[in-house]
Write a protein that holds these residues in place. Structure first.
Motif, PDB file in Angstrom:
ATOM      1  N   SER A 185       0.832  -1.200   0.000  1.00 18.62           N
ATOM      2  CA  SER A 185       0.000   0.000   0.000  1.00 18.62           C
ATOM      3  C   SER A 185       0.868   1.252   0.000  1.00 18.62           C
ATOM      4  CB  SER A 185      -0.913   0.005   1.231  1.00 18.62           C
ATOM      5  OG  SER A 185      -1.589   1.239   1.354  1.00 18.62           O
ATOM      6  N   ALA A 186       1.888   1.246   0.842  1.00 21.76           N
ATOM      7  CA  ALA A 186       2.778   2.407   0.928  1.00 21.76           C
ATOM      8  C   ALA A 186       3.544   2.625  -0.369  1.00 21.76           C
ATOM      9  CB  ALA A 186       3.757   2.225   2.089  1.00 21.76           C
ATOM     10  N   GLU A 187       3.736   1.536  -1.128  1.00 20.11           N
ATOM     11  CA  GLU A 187       4.462   1.629  -2.396  1.00 20.11           C
ATOM     12  C   GLU A 187       3.551   1.980  -3.564  1.00 20.11           C
ATOM     13  OE1 GLU A 187       6.299  -2.195  -2.564  1.00 20.11           O
ATOM     14  OE2 GLU A 187       7.981  -1.626  -1.268  1.00 20.11           O
ATOM     15  N   GLY A 188       2.264   2.194  -3.280  1.00 21.99           N
ATOM     16  CA  GLY A 188       1.348   2.640  -4.323  1.00 21.99           C
ATOM     17  C   GLY A 188       0.446   1.595  -4.921  1.00 21.99           C
ATOM     18  N   ASN A 189       0.376   0.393  -4.316  1.00 18.88           N
ATOM     19  CA  ASN A 189      -0.467  -0.679  -4.843  1.00 18.88           C
ATOM     20  C   ASN A 189      -1.918  -0.448  -4.412  1.00 18.88           C
ATOM     21  OD1 ASN A 189      -1.930  -3.234  -4.960  1.00 18.88           O
ATOM     22  ND2 ASN A 189       0.031  -4.170  -5.454  1.00 18.88           N
ATOM     23  N   ALA A 190      -2.765  -0.071  -5.358  1.00 19.17           N
ATOM     24  CA  ALA A 190      -4.151   0.283  -5.053  1.00 19.17           C
ATOM     25  C   ALA A 190      -4.939  -0.895  -4.486  1.00 19.17           C
ATOM     26  CB  ALA A 190      -4.840   0.810  -6.312  1.00 19.17           C
ATOM     27  N   GLN A 191      -4.689  -2.087  -5.013  1.00 22.42           N
ATOM     28  CA  GLN A 191      -5.438  -3.247  -4.531  1.00 22.42           C
ATOM     29  C   GLN A 191      -5.075  -3.567  -3.094  1.00 22.42           C
ATOM     30  OE1 GLN A 191      -6.192  -6.351  -7.242  1.00 22.42           O
ATOM     31  NE2 GLN A 191      -6.425  -7.929  -5.710  1.00 22.42           N
ATOM     32  N   ALA A 192      -3.792  -3.421  -2.746  1.00 16.96           N
ATOM     33  CA  ALA A 192      -3.368  -3.662  -1.374  1.00 16.96           C
ATOM     34  C   ALA A 192      -4.026  -2.653  -0.435  1.00 16.96           C
ATOM     35  CB  ALA A 192      -1.849  -3.580  -1.271  1.00 16.96           C
ATOM     36  N   SER A 193      -4.068  -1.395  -0.847  1.00  8.53           N
ATOM     37  CA  SER A 193      -4.698  -0.357  -0.029  1.00  8.53           C
ATOM     38  C   SER A 193      -6.180  -0.643   0.155  1.00  8.53           C
ATOM     39  CB  SER A 193      -4.514   1.022  -0.684  1.00  8.53           C
ATOM     40  OG  SER A 193      -3.151   1.350  -0.794  1.00  8.53           O
ATOM     41  N   TYR A 194      -6.834  -1.069  -0.926  1.00  9.32           N
ATOM     42  CA  TYR A 194      -8.272  -1.361  -0.848  1.00  9.32           C
ATOM     43  C   TYR A 194      -8.523  -2.565   0.050  1.00  9.32           C
ATOM     44  CZ  TYR A 194     -13.056  -2.401  -2.148  1.00  9.32           C
ATOM     45  OH  TYR A 194     -14.397  -2.651  -2.104  1.00  9.32           O
ATOM     46  N   GLU A 195      -7.687  -3.598  -0.069  1.00  6.80           N
ATOM     47  CA  GLU A 195      -7.881  -4.773   0.794  1.00  6.80           C
ATOM     48  C   GLU A 195      -7.705  -4.406   2.259  1.00  6.80           C
ATOM     49  OE1 GLU A 195      -6.099  -9.174   1.823  1.00  6.80           O
ATOM     50  OE2 GLU A 195      -5.830  -8.402  -0.207  1.00  6.80           O
ATOM     51  N   LEU A 196      -6.692  -3.598   2.561  1.00  5.04           N
ATOM     52  CA  LEU A 196      -6.503  -3.156   3.947  1.00  5.04           C
ATOM     53  C   LEU A 196      -7.719  -2.381   4.433  1.00  5.04           C
ATOM     54  CD1 LEU A 196      -2.763  -2.016   4.057  1.00  5.04           C
ATOM     55  CD2 LEU A 196      -3.811  -3.806   5.460  1.00  5.04           C
ATOM     56  N   ALA A 197      -8.245  -1.508   3.573  1.00  8.38           N
ATOM     57  CA  ALA A 197      -9.429  -0.730   3.946  1.00  8.38           C
ATOM     58  C   ALA A 197     -10.598  -1.640   4.293  1.00  8.38           C
ATOM     59  CB  ALA A 197      -9.810   0.214   2.811  1.00  8.38           C
ATOM     60  N   THR A 198     -10.818  -2.666   3.463  1.00  8.72           N
ATOM     61  CA  THR A 198     -11.938  -3.573   3.724  1.00  8.72           C
ATOM     62  C   THR A 198     -11.720  -4.360   5.014  1.00  8.72           C
ATOM     63  OG1 THR A 198     -10.994  -5.386   2.390  1.00  8.72           O
ATOM     64  CG2 THR A 198     -12.434  -3.814   1.259  1.00  8.72           C
ATOM     65  N   ARG A 199     -10.468  -4.689   5.303  1.00  7.12           N
ATOM     66  CA  ARG A 199     -10.181  -5.425   6.535  1.00  7.12           C
ATOM     67  C   ARG A 199     -10.511  -4.570   7.766  1.00  7.12           C
ATOM     68  NH1 ARG A 199      -7.761 -10.225   6.181  1.00  7.12           N
ATOM     69  NH2 ARG A 199      -7.043 -10.888   4.117  1.00  7.12           N
ATOM     70  N   TYR A 200     -10.114  -3.304   7.731  1.00  2.00           N
ATOM     71  CA  TYR A 200     -10.432  -2.424   8.860  1.00  2.00           C
ATOM     72  C   TYR A 200     -11.926  -2.117   8.921  1.00  2.00           C
ATOM     73  CZ  TYR A 200      -5.580  -1.609  10.150  1.00  2.00           C
ATOM     74  OH  TYR A 200      -4.288  -1.775  10.610  1.00  2.00           O
ATOM     75  N   HIS A 201     -12.569  -2.074   7.789  1.00  2.00           N
ATOM     76  CA  HIS A 201     -14.010  -1.816   7.736  1.00  2.00           C
ATOM     77  C   HIS A 201     -14.793  -2.982   8.340  1.00  2.00           C
ATOM     78  CE1 HIS A 201     -17.501  -0.134   5.055  1.00  2.00           C
ATOM     79  NE2 HIS A 201     -17.843  -0.223   6.319  1.00  2.00           N
ATOM     80  N   LYS A 202     -14.391  -4.200   8.001  1.00  2.00           N
ATOM     81  CA  LYS A 202     -15.138  -5.381   8.406  1.00  2.00           C
ATOM     82  C   LYS A 202     -14.558  -6.086   9.632  1.00  2.00           C
ATOM     83  CE  LYS A 202     -16.896  -7.906   5.058  1.00  2.00           C
ATOM     84  NZ  LYS A 202     -18.304  -7.454   5.026  1.00  2.00           N
ATOM     85  N   GLY A 203     -13.323  -5.707  10.021  1.00  2.00           N
ATOM     86  CA  GLY A 203     -12.699  -6.386  11.153  1.00  2.00           C
ATOM     87  C   GLY A 203     -12.190  -7.765  10.809  1.00  2.00           C
ATOM     88  N   VAL A 204     -11.612  -7.907   9.626  1.00  5.11           N
ATOM     89  CA  VAL A 204     -11.085  -9.199   9.178  1.00  5.11           C
ATOM     90  C   VAL A 204      -9.564  -9.217   9.352  1.00  5.11           C
ATOM     91  CG1 VAL A 204     -10.832 -10.769   7.224  1.00  5.11           C
ATOM     92  CG2 VAL A 204     -12.945  -9.483   7.521  1.00  5.11           C
ATOM     93  N   GLY A 205      -9.106  -9.962  10.353  1.00  2.47           N
ATOM     94  CA  GLY A 205      -7.665 -10.054  10.607  1.00  2.47           C
ATOM     95  C   GLY A 205      -7.113  -8.894  11.411  1.00  2.47           C
ATOM     96  N   VAL A 206      -7.914  -7.856  11.598  1.00  5.75           N
ATOM     97  CA  VAL A 206      -7.541  -6.683  12.392  1.00  5.75           C
ATOM     98  C   VAL A 206      -8.780  -6.219  13.146  1.00  5.75           C
ATOM     99  CG1 VAL A 206      -5.733  -5.895  10.804  1.00  5.75           C
ATOM    100  CG2 VAL A 206      -8.080  -5.105  10.504  1.00  5.75           C
ATOM    101  N   ASN A 207      -8.586  -5.371  14.166  1.00  3.83           N
ATOM    102  CA  ASN A 207      -9.736  -4.809  14.863  1.00  3.83           C
ATOM    103  C   ASN A 207     -10.436  -3.786  13.962  1.00  3.83           C
ATOM    104  OD1 ASN A 207      -9.257  -6.252  17.258  1.00  3.83           O
ATOM    105  ND2 ASN A 207      -7.816  -4.709  17.978  1.00  3.83           N
ATOM    106  N   VAL A 208     -11.749  -3.724  14.072  1.00  3.40           N
ATOM    107  CA  VAL A 208     -12.503  -2.732  13.301  1.00  3.40           C
ATOM    108  C   VAL A 208     -11.996  -1.328  13.650  1.00  3.40           C
ATOM    109  CG1 VAL A 208     -14.760  -1.643  13.005  1.00  3.40           C
ATOM    110  CG2 VAL A 208     -14.586  -4.132  13.077  1.00  3.40           C
ATOM    111  N   ASN A 209     -11.748  -0.536  12.615  1.00  8.51           N
ATOM    112  CA  ASN A 209     -11.302   0.848  12.796  1.00  8.51           C
ATOM    113  C   ASN A 209     -11.848   1.638  11.612  1.00  8.51           C
ATOM    114  OD1 ASN A 209      -9.890   3.330  12.799  1.00  8.51           O
ATOM    115  ND2 ASN A 209      -8.158   2.411  13.895  1.00  8.51           N
ATOM    116  N   PHE A 210     -13.009   2.258  11.803  1.00  9.92           N
ATOM    117  CA  PHE A 210     -13.672   2.930  10.695  1.00  9.92           C
ATOM    118  C   PHE A 210     -12.868   4.124  10.177  1.00  9.92           C
ATOM    119  CE2 PHE A 210     -17.810   1.291  12.723  1.00  9.92           C
ATOM    120  CZ  PHE A 210     -17.765   0.129  11.972  1.00  9.92           C
ATOM    121  N   GLY A 211     -12.189   4.820  11.076  1.00 12.80           N
ATOM    122  CA  GLY A 211     -11.369   5.953  10.651  1.00 12.80           C
ATOM    123  C   GLY A 211     -10.244   5.518   9.744  1.00 12.80           C
TER     124      GLY A 211
END
Length: 271
Positions: A185-211
């Motif tokens: 994500s930090a290197e500019g990979n849009a799909q990686a950034s989007y996957e991380l966003a969905t994980r924080y949105h849904k709480g998959v593999g990480v704690n939910v963090n809407f911000g």
């Protein structure tokens, strides 16, 4: 890992085994892992064909290429790998740029599930649950549990109760995989950034963090993710009374977001 421990010659030198490719994958060394899988795929190793298709689909260690990915996954599917049809279903969904599986994608998931793939079976249960078709959701959930899906077992109480207030769970990423996603994500990979966003949105593999989810959706959109650009206006359409993030709305919209891709198992088997 049985027959996967292969070492061959390349240019007069020993070439790494598939075991090494799997190890590199689990450690997030995707470029090296892809190089090994690609070599064996070109030498007609069917496990490597499946893995190479997955890497091309995800853009791990190589530029994302749906056309090439489909070619490899079609080949793996014809050779009897159920997981290939599941990945082809995800590919079709991504190509259509929708949050839900299209009819074509759903047929592919059904094929994978009928062949005994627990991930596809669990995905179908989740899909029907999100649509509100609880009878089918319960049926597919039970099948996924029978196939050994731990995620489906965790989902059973939520689906059986018919409650739509809890987040459906899927296999979480390991720490190395999450670290690699953050790096990509930090290197500019849009799909990686989007996957991380969905994980924080849904709480998959990480704690939910809407911000953090909103921040990463914005990052992904800026990097070119059509999915992020599509969902952001929806997420921001309802704000709290103070103009901040509406947590209730974020919780409700989490059911609109497709599950993050399931990370490839390091011992992929047919069926």
């Amino acid at each position: 890992m049985g027959g996967l421990t292969l070492v061959t010659q390349q240019g007069g030198e020993r070439f790494e085994s598939l075991d090494k490719a799997y190890t590199d994958y689990t450690r997030g060394n995707y470029a090296k892992s892809y190089e090994i899988f690609d070599y064996y795929a070109k030498n007609n190793n069917l496990h490597a064909v499946l893995a190479t298709g997955y890497f091309l689909f995800m853009g791990y260690g190589v530029e994302q290429d749906y056309v090439k990915a489909k070619s490899y996954l079609d080949r793996a599917g014809k050779s009897g790998f159920a997981r290939a049809f599941y990945l082809l279903g995800l590919l079709e969904k991504n190509k259509a740029k929708t949050q839900q599986f299209s009819l074509v994608a759903e047929r592919l998931l059904n094929k994978a599930a009928d062949m005994g793939d627990p991930v596809a079976t669990n995905a179908l249960a989740n899909q029907y649950y999100q649509r509100g078709d609880l009878n089918k959701a319960i049926s597919w959930n039970e099948k996924a549990i029978q196939l050994g899906s731990r995620a489906a077992k965790r989902n059973q109480q939520v689906i059986s109760s018919g409650s739509n207030t809890k987040v459906i769970s899927v296999p979480s990423a390991n720490n190395d995989a999450l670290a690699q996603l953050r790096k990509s994500s930090a290197e500019g990979n849009a799909q990686a950034s989007y996957e991380l966003a969905t994980r924080y949105h849904k709480g998959v593999g990480v704690n939910v963090n809407f911000g953090e989810a909103i921040r990463l959706y914005r990052v992904a959109a800026g990097q070119g993710s059509d999915a992020a650009r599509k969902i952001l206006p929806v997420l921001l359409s309802k704000q709290s009374s103070t103009g901040g993030i509406n947590s209730m709305w974020m919780q409700q919209t989490s059911n609109m977001i497709a599950m993050p891709p399931v990370i490839l198992a390091d011992k992929e088997n047919k069926g």
